[in-house]
Write an enzyme that holds these catalytic residues in place. Structure first.
Site, PDB file in Angstrom:
ATOM      1  N   GLY A   1       0.849  -1.196   0.000  1.00  8.36           N
ATOM      2  CA  GLY A   1       0.000   0.000   0.000  1.00  8.36           C
ATOM      3  C   GLY A   1       0.882   1.242   0.000  1.00  8.36           C
TER       4      GLY A   1
ATOM      5  N   ASP B   1      -8.817   9.285  -3.703  1.00  6.48           N
ATOM      6  CA  ASP B   1      -7.636   8.553  -4.213  1.00  6.48           C
ATOM      7  C   ASP B   1      -8.061   7.301  -4.954  1.00  6.48           C
ATOM      8  OD1 ASP B   1      -4.665   6.968  -2.820  1.00  6.48           O
ATOM      9  OD2 ASP B   1      -4.989   8.079  -4.704  1.00  6.48           O
TER      10      ASP B   1
ATOM     11  N   LYS C   1      -8.127   4.754  -7.684  1.00  2.00           N
ATOM     12  CA  LYS C   1      -7.215   4.301  -8.747  1.00  2.00           C
ATOM     13  C   LYS C   1      -7.257   2.781  -8.727  1.00  2.00           C
ATOM     14  CE  LYS C   1      -3.454   4.941  -5.433  1.00  2.00           C
ATOM     15  NZ  LYS C   1      -2.244   5.700  -5.094  1.00  2.00           N
TER      16      LYS C   1
ATOM     17  N   ASN D   1      -6.665   0.713  -5.664  1.00  2.00           N
ATOM     18  CA  ASN D   1      -7.616   0.843  -4.534  1.00  2.00           C
ATOM     19  C   ASN D   1      -8.982   0.246  -4.858  1.00  2.00           C
ATOM     20  OD1 ASN D   1      -5.691   2.045  -2.996  1.00  2.00           O
ATOM     21  ND2 ASN D   1      -6.339   4.135  -3.480  1.00  2.00           N
TER      22      ASN D   1
ATOM     23  N   ASP E   1      -8.633   1.598   0.868  1.00  2.00           N
ATOM     24  CA  ASP E   1      -7.655   2.650   1.149  1.00  2.00           C
ATOM     25  C   ASP E   1      -8.288   4.033   1.274  1.00  2.00           C
ATOM     26  OD1 ASP E   1      -4.214   3.137   0.147  1.00  2.00           O
ATOM     27  OD2 ASP E   1      -5.495   4.176   1.590  1.00  2.00           O
TER      28      ASP E   1
ATOM     29  N   THR F   1     -29.074  35.251   1.088  1.00  2.00           N
ATOM     30  CA  THR F   1     -29.421  36.044  -0.087  1.00  2.00           C
ATOM     31  C   THR F   1     -28.169  36.317  -0.913  1.00  2.00           C
ATOM     32  OG1 THR F   1     -30.189  38.181  -0.890  1.00  2.00           O
ATOM     33  CG2 THR F   1     -29.159  38.179   1.287  1.00  2.00           C
TER      34      THR F   1
END
Ligand SMILES: Cc1n[nH]c(N)c1-c1cccs1
Length: 296
Positions: free
Chosen positions: A27, A127, A129, A132, A148, A167
């Site tokens: 990792g 993260d 990817k 993961n 992860d 407002t």
């Protein structure tokens, strides 16, 4: 390949409960090892976070404690579960659910509702990817889970959100212009899902130093990617449309997870694979997308 380090580093109470066997991955902050729970023989994955790998003691502690807090909050079939947690002076040891199939990246080299759950619970992963995304087995059709949460963030209400609820009459234009980008929103995960989908469908990344003259960062900020015809010729138009609508530079224009889950590509339809494809279905359309520049 249990090393002497394993024996020495892991706390005694850890060894009383688990038996470590071998390294199954690496990792960001350390190794991931396969272990068996002694009482049940259940397989678990042990993620080690080495405190010395962080620039300062405080960073390691903050990162690990944030990841542990998020892991404890989540409970969804598509998100890796936390089984247990230990720490010593040198390291944190997170006992995670074991996924037989390993990392998606290895499958891609070889060949999400979790995201909706995270965003509905005000958590952004940040993260996403291939490393993961884990597969529950070696079968072609299996459960996929996100892991992860080391970079994840819990979205709290900000003063900007409170300002935008009041407002608008007296607010300066930059307050609205920056609203979409101040801090992170779930849109960052949707961009990453677009990159993940691009890689899964084509086998190559949309943004990479070897693809084009621009530096990778500029390719990304311009949303400039290339659909290499030979890699995309068997991909449906709906799938390409989903990728195009996720890889949109303007986060306010990008598909949300809910919109992506409602996209025609994910509609459950009776199989039409027996029907002959029309010739023009493979023709590469190049819709001009605001902020994104797709090319062949
Ligand atoms: C966490 C986890 N649970 N099951 C597996 N295979 C992992 C891995 C993460 C990173 C490498 S392997």
């Amino acid at each position: 390949d249990l090393t002497k380090d394993d024996q020495a580093n892991f706390p005694k109470e850890f060894h009383q409960k688990y038996m470590i066997t071998r390294k199954i991955g690496v990792g960001v902050c350390g190794e991931v090892k396969l272990a068996f729970e002694r009482e049940t023989c259940k397989k678990v994955a042990i993620k080690t976070i080495n405190k010395k790998d962080f620039p300062s003691e405080g960073t390691a502690t903050r990162n690990a404690e944030r990841e542990i807090e998020i892991l404890k909050r989540i409970d969804h079939p598509c998100l890796i579960k936390t089984e247990d947690f230990f720490q010593t002076d040198d390291s944190y040891y997170i006992v995670l659910e074991y996924m037989e199939g390993g990392e998606l990246l290895d499958r891609i080299k070889g060949k999400g509702q979790g995201m909706e759950y995270l965003h509905q619970n005000d958590i952004i992963h940040r993260d996403l990817k291939p490393e993961n995304v884990l597969l529950s087995s070696h079968d072609d059709v299996c459960l996929v889970k996100i892991t992860d949460f080391n970079q994840s963030k819990i979205l709290e209400e900000t003063s900007l959100m409170r300002t935008l609820c009041g407002t608008p009459s007296y607010l300066a234009p930059e307050v609205f212009l920056n609203a979409a980008t101040v801090g992170y929103t779930g849109a960052v995960d949707c961009w990453s899902l677009g990159v993940l989908l691009f890689v899964c469908l084509s086998g190559y990344p949309p943004f990479h130093q070897s693809l084009g003259d621009l530096p990778v960062q500029e390719q990304i900020t311009r949303g400039q990617y290339t659909l290499v015809p030979s890699r995309w010729k068997k991909v449906s138009e709906e799938a390409k449309d989903m990728v195009r609508k996720l890889l949109v530079v303007d986060p306010m224009e990008r598909l949300t997870v809910e919109q992506a889950l409602a996209h025609p590509w994910l509609e459950v339809r009776p199989s039409t694979s027996h029907k002959r494809k029309r010739e023009d279905e493979d023709t590469e359309e190049q819709p001009a997308k605001r902020g994104s520049q797709e090319s062949k």
